[in-house]
Design a protein around this motif. Sequence first.
Motif, PDB file in Angstrom:
ATOM      1  N   GLN A 278      -0.722  55.161 -21.835  1.00 33.14           N
ATOM      2  CA  GLN A 278      -0.492  55.241 -20.250  1.00 33.14           C
ATOM      3  C   GLN A 278       1.072  55.615 -19.945  1.00 33.14           C
ATOM      4  OE1 GLN A 278      -2.123  52.041 -18.079  1.00 33.14           O
ATOM      5  NE2 GLN A 278      -2.842  51.344 -20.024  1.00 33.14           N
TER       6      GLN A 278
ATOM      7  N   GLY B 283      -6.043  50.201 -25.274  1.00 34.80           N
ATOM      8  CA  GLY B 283      -5.656  50.316 -23.829  1.00 34.80           C
ATOM      9  C   GLY B 283      -6.810  50.227 -23.022  1.00 34.80           C
ATOM     10  N   LEU B 284      -6.764  51.176 -21.916  1.00 32.47           N
ATOM     11  CA  LEU B 284      -7.915  51.162 -20.996  1.00 32.47           C
ATOM     12  C   LEU B 284      -9.170  51.964 -21.746  1.00 32.47           C
ATOM     13  CD1 LEU B 284      -6.139  51.838 -17.792  1.00 32.47           C
ATOM     14  CD2 LEU B 284      -6.627  49.661 -18.695  1.00 32.47           C
TER      15      LEU B 284
ATOM     16  N   VAL C   2     -11.365  58.218 -32.442  1.00 34.00           N
ATOM     17  CA  VAL C   2     -12.013  57.377 -33.390  1.00 34.00           C
ATOM     18  C   VAL C   2     -13.359  57.306 -32.806  1.00 34.00           C
ATOM     19  CG1 VAL C   2     -12.240  55.392 -34.602  1.00 34.00           C
ATOM     20  CG2 VAL C   2      -9.831  56.247 -34.244  1.00 34.00           C
TER      21      VAL C   2
ATOM     22  N   LEU D 213       4.576  43.704 -22.083  1.00 41.96           N
ATOM     23  CA  LEU D 213       5.542  42.460 -23.068  1.00 41.96           C
ATOM     24  C   LEU D 213       4.295  41.463 -23.461  1.00 41.96           C
ATOM     25  CD1 LEU D 213       5.983  39.215 -21.703  1.00 41.96           C
ATOM     26  CD2 LEU D 213       6.825  40.788 -19.733  1.00 41.96           C
TER      27      LEU D 213
ATOM     28  N   ALA E  84      -5.862  49.146 -30.498  1.00 42.12           N
ATOM     29  CA  ALA E  84      -4.715  49.058 -29.652  1.00 42.12           C
ATOM     30  C   ALA E  84      -5.118  50.260 -28.538  1.00 42.12           C
ATOM     31  CB  ALA E  84      -3.266  49.092 -29.883  1.00 42.12           C
TER      32      ALA E  84
ATOM     33  N   ILE F  29      10.641  50.949 -15.557  1.00 38.50           N
ATOM     34  CA  ILE F  29       9.810  49.451 -15.647  1.00 38.50           C
ATOM     35  C   ILE F  29      10.913  48.616 -15.664  1.00 38.50           C
ATOM     36  CG2 ILE F  29       8.496  48.258 -17.449  1.00 38.50           C
ATOM     37  CD1 ILE F  29       7.561  50.869 -18.564  1.00 38.50           C
TER      38      ILE F  29
ATOM     39  N   PRO G 146       2.363  51.838 -26.240  1.00 43.89           N
ATOM     40  CA  PRO G 146       3.562  51.037 -26.512  1.00 43.89           C
ATOM     41  C   PRO G 146       2.995  49.873 -27.473  1.00 43.89           C
ATOM     42  CG  PRO G 146       2.827  50.648 -24.243  1.00 43.89           C
ATOM     43  CD  PRO G 146       1.942  51.991 -24.834  1.00 43.89           C
TER      44      PRO G 146
ATOM     45  N   ASP H 266      -3.975  46.040 -23.792  1.00 41.83           N
ATOM     46  CA  ASP H 266      -4.528  46.012 -22.562  1.00 41.83           C
ATOM     47  C   ASP H 266      -6.283  46.109 -23.076  1.00 41.83           C
ATOM     48  OD1 ASP H 266      -2.471  46.326 -20.868  1.00 41.83           O
ATOM     49  OD2 ASP H 266      -3.182  48.308 -19.878  1.00 41.83           O
TER      50      ASP H 266
ATOM     51  N   ILE I  63       0.812  58.946 -17.931  1.00 45.57           N
ATOM     52  CA  ILE I  63       0.610  58.641 -16.523  1.00 45.57           C
ATOM     53  C   ILE I  63       1.803  58.566 -15.840  1.00 45.57           C
ATOM     54  CG2 ILE I  63      -0.423  57.101 -14.626  1.00 45.57           C
ATOM     55  CD1 ILE I  63      -2.558  56.342 -16.694  1.00 45.57           C
ATOM     56  N   TYR I  64       2.853  57.939 -16.446  1.00 49.77           N
ATOM     57  CA  TYR I  64       3.929  57.571 -15.780  1.00 49.77           C
ATOM     58  C   TYR I  64       5.507  57.877 -16.466  1.00 49.77           C
ATOM     59  CZ  TYR I  64       3.405  52.597 -17.310  1.00 49.77           C
ATOM     60  OH  TYR I  64       3.320  51.628 -17.831  1.00 49.77           O
TER      61      TYR I  64
ATOM     62  N   ASP J 292      -4.658  58.594 -32.109  1.00 47.98           N
ATOM     63  CA  ASP J 292      -4.777  58.322 -30.877  1.00 47.98           C
ATOM     64  C   ASP J 292      -5.305  59.863 -30.275  1.00 47.98           C
ATOM     65  OD1 ASP J 292      -3.048  56.544 -28.474  1.00 47.98           O
ATOM     66  OD2 ASP J 292      -4.128  58.438 -27.887  1.00 47.98           O
TER      67      ASP J 292
HETATM   68  C1  LIG Z   1       1.226  53.666 -12.873  1.00 46.03           C
HETATM   69  C2  LIG Z   1       1.279  52.294 -13.836  1.00 46.03           C
HETATM   70  C3  LIG Z   1       2.411  51.658 -13.896  1.00 46.03           C
HETATM   71  C4  LIG Z   1       2.537  50.450 -14.803  1.00 46.03           C
HETATM   72  N1  LIG Z   1       3.503  49.478 -14.663  1.00 46.03           N
HETATM   73  C5  LIG Z   1       3.786  48.642 -15.562  1.00 46.03           C
HETATM   74  C6  LIG Z   1       5.145  47.964 -15.551  1.00 46.03           C
HETATM   75  O1  LIG Z   1       5.885  48.095 -14.875  1.00 46.03           O
HETATM   76  N2  LIG Z   1       5.109  46.955 -16.527  1.00 46.03           N
HETATM   77  C7  LIG Z   1       4.196  46.438 -17.364  1.00 46.03           C
HETATM   78  O2  LIG Z   1       4.462  45.794 -18.313  1.00 46.03           O
HETATM   79  N3  LIG Z   1       3.126  47.177 -17.482  1.00 46.03           N
HETATM   80  C8  LIG Z   1       2.868  48.224 -16.401  1.00 46.03           C
HETATM   81  N4  LIG Z   1       1.732  48.983 -16.605  1.00 46.03           N
HETATM   82  C9  LIG Z   1       0.742  48.685 -17.564  1.00 46.03           C
HETATM   83  C10 LIG Z   1       0.805  49.408 -19.009  1.00 46.03           C
HETATM   84  O3  LIG Z   1       1.176  50.688 -18.932  1.00 46.03           O
HETATM   85  C11 LIG Z   1      -0.064  48.764 -19.794  1.00 46.03           C
HETATM   86  O4  LIG Z   1      -0.027  47.529 -20.095  1.00 46.03           O
HETATM   87  C12 LIG Z   1       0.237  49.574 -21.336  1.00 46.03           C
HETATM   88  O5  LIG Z   1       0.468  50.796 -21.448  1.00 46.03           O
HETATM   89  C13 LIG Z   1      -0.722  48.879 -22.328  1.00 46.03           C
HETATM   90  O6  LIG Z   1      -0.359  49.558 -23.426  1.00 46.03           O
HETATM   91  P1  LIG Z   1      -1.397  49.396 -24.678  1.00 46.03           P
HETATM   92  O7  LIG Z   1      -0.797  50.149 -25.880  1.00 46.03           O
HETATM   93  O8  LIG Z   1      -2.336  48.436 -24.920  1.00 46.03           O
HETATM   94  O9  LIG Z   1      -2.540  50.963 -24.119  1.00 46.03           O
HETATM   95  P2  LIG Z   1      -2.288  52.266 -23.759  1.00 46.03           P
HETATM   96  O10 LIG Z   1      -0.916  52.567 -23.067  1.00 46.03           O
HETATM   97  O11 LIG Z   1      -3.399  52.404 -22.801  1.00 46.03           O
HETATM   98  O12 LIG Z   1      -2.531  53.274 -24.816  1.00 46.03           O
HETATM   99  C14 LIG Z   1      -3.888  53.214 -25.611  1.00 46.03           C
HETATM  100  C15 LIG Z   1      -4.029  54.380 -26.180  1.00 46.03           C
HETATM  101  O13 LIG Z   1      -5.060  54.271 -27.115  1.00 46.03           O
HETATM  102  C16 LIG Z   1      -6.057  55.307 -27.135  1.00 46.03           C
HETATM  103  N5  LIG Z   1      -7.319  55.309 -27.427  1.00 46.03           N
HETATM  104  C17 LIG Z   1      -8.103  54.618 -26.763  1.00 46.03           C
HETATM  105  N6  LIG Z   1      -9.602  54.634 -27.329  1.00 46.03           N
HETATM  106  C18 LIG Z   1      -9.370  55.521 -28.482  1.00 46.03           C
HETATM  107  C19 LIG Z   1     -10.251  56.176 -29.293  1.00 46.03           C
HETATM  108  N7  LIG Z   1     -11.474  55.613 -29.599  1.00 46.03           N
HETATM  109  N8  LIG Z   1      -9.708  56.724 -30.259  1.00 46.03           N
HETATM  110  C20 LIG Z   1      -8.305  57.176 -30.349  1.00 46.03           C
HETATM  111  N9  LIG Z   1      -7.375  56.769 -29.478  1.00 46.03           N
HETATM  112  C21 LIG Z   1      -7.776  55.915 -28.362  1.00 46.03           C
HETATM  113  C22 LIG Z   1      -5.641  56.168 -25.715  1.00 46.03           C
HETATM  114  O14 LIG Z   1      -5.611  57.522 -25.811  1.00 46.03           O
HETATM  115  C23 LIG Z   1      -4.290  55.639 -25.375  1.00 46.03           C
HETATM  116  O15 LIG Z   1      -3.029  56.627 -25.713  1.00 46.03           O
HETATM  117  C24 LIG Z   1       1.577  50.152 -15.786  1.00 46.03           C
HETATM  118  C25 LIG Z   1       0.410  51.031 -15.926  1.00 46.03           C
HETATM  119  C26 LIG Z   1       0.353  51.993 -14.774  1.00 46.03           C
HETATM  120  C27 LIG Z   1      -1.119  52.785 -14.896  1.00 46.03           C
END
Ligand SMILES: Cc1cc2nc3c(=O)[nH]c(=O)nc-3n(C[C@H](O)[C@H](O)[C@H](O)COP(=O)(O)OP(=O)(O)OC[C@H]3O[C@@H](n4cnc5c(N)ncnc54)[C@H](O)[C@@H]3O)c2cc1C
Length: 333
Positions: free
Chosen positions: A41, A117-118, A86, A297, A115, A51, A13, A285, A45-46, A33
């Motif tokens: 995620q 994430g985990l 990457v 957010l 960006a 939300i 996101p 994240d 995952i969900y 990605d």
């Molecule tokens: C069960 C669950 C419920 C949740 N509920 C909420 C909620 O209610 N409200 C809320 O605000 N948050 C919630 N969260 C947390 C929320 O999902 C995360 O804060 C959010 O997904 C972070 O977004 P992001 O874009 O930073 O990372 P992510 O969603 O983790 O996306 C990161 C992407 O980077 C990609 N990536 C990583 N390294 C590489 C690489 N080297 N090369 C290519 N791609 C790569 C991964 O494949 C992934 O697709 C929840 C999480 C979980 C697990």
Amino acid sequence: MTTTDICIIGAGPVGLFAVFEAGLLKMRCHLIDALPQVGGQLSEIYPQKPIYDIPGYPEVKAQVLIDNLLEQIAPFHPTYTLGERVEQVSKQEDGSFVITTNEHTVVHAKVVVIAGGLGCFEPRKPAIEQLEEFEGKGVAYMIKDPERFRDRRVVLAGGGDSALDWTIFLANIAKEVTLVHRGDTFRGAPDSAEKVYQLAQQQKIKLILKSNITRLAGMGHLQEVVIAGPEETTTLAAEHLIPLFGLSPKLGPIADWGLQIDKSAITVNTQDYSTNVEGIYAIGDINTYPGKLKLILCGFHEAALMAHSAFKYVYPDQRLSFKYTTVNGVHGF
Ligand SMILES: Cc1cc2nc3c(=O)[nH]c(=O)nc-3n(C[C@H](O)[C@H](O)[C@H](O)COP(=O)(O)OP(=O)(O)OC[C@H]3O[C@@H](n4cnc5c(N)ncnc54)[C@H](O)[C@@H]3O)c2cc1C
């Protein structure tokens, strides 16, 4: 080679919303990605979970939020490389970056936004002899293109939603589908489990319960899968094995790009979410700073500040004048 203003690593996101913030400032984005679909995620995952803390949405399903983000960024025509991780980010003498994936895709960008994430979602691998030997030679942990399995003999392993859903889907495509599960009940949705039992009764698939795959064999490519059951061991002819035991996140190659890391997250300056390498930002994240909350957010806020700072890196000679979208509108490319 793809050339762009900003290369965003991670299409969750936060990476997706960064395209919007960059687009408002006339910067083009390419997203990469490791997963075969966007959404991070939320989609992985969900997707069906509601939300409740996205401003302006009293409740929104995770996948609906991702679909809406895609609609919101569509005017800026982002480009994508999906299903590739990457591996390398190297800074050039002129301050730009060359980004390389595990499939040798190369992107040239003025700015890199991590960006991630985990980290990358890596497949949980079952303990099967020679599993790694047959990776890419019949063994795959994710299905990028189901057409690859048309008219082939496929064995799937697992008892969750992915194993059930792909068994149902591939039953119409593959020549022969076998689902092997170590238990005798499924963890996945009861509807999907029911459908799998029906397909087995109709002899459209083979269902092997209370069994484990123990060994693989083949000359250069997978040819046989050995399955140990409670009473006997059988050998099945198959060109493909797809173990679906879920994914777990790992920081992966990000740790090797010269960035300051603290407990598996990238340290950033909260003024603009820049890292210790000028021209590389980290949002969502993947970053850490005092008071960090891993919330969608918060990642959106970080994307906005990052874009304003990145503008100065992409267009060093231009002055940025801040305007509301209500005043300026949203003008795509
Ligand atoms: C069960 C669950 C419920 C949740 N509920 C909420 C909620 O209610 N409200 C809320 O605000 N948050 C919630 N969260 C947390 C929320 O999902 C995360 O804060 C959010 O997904 C972070 O977004 P992001 O874009 O930073 O990372 P992510 O969603 O983790 O996306 C990161 C992407 O980077 C990609 N990536 C990583 N390294 C590489 C690489 N080297 N090369 C290519 N791609 C790569 C991964 O494949 C992934 O697709 C929840 C999480 C979980 C697990």
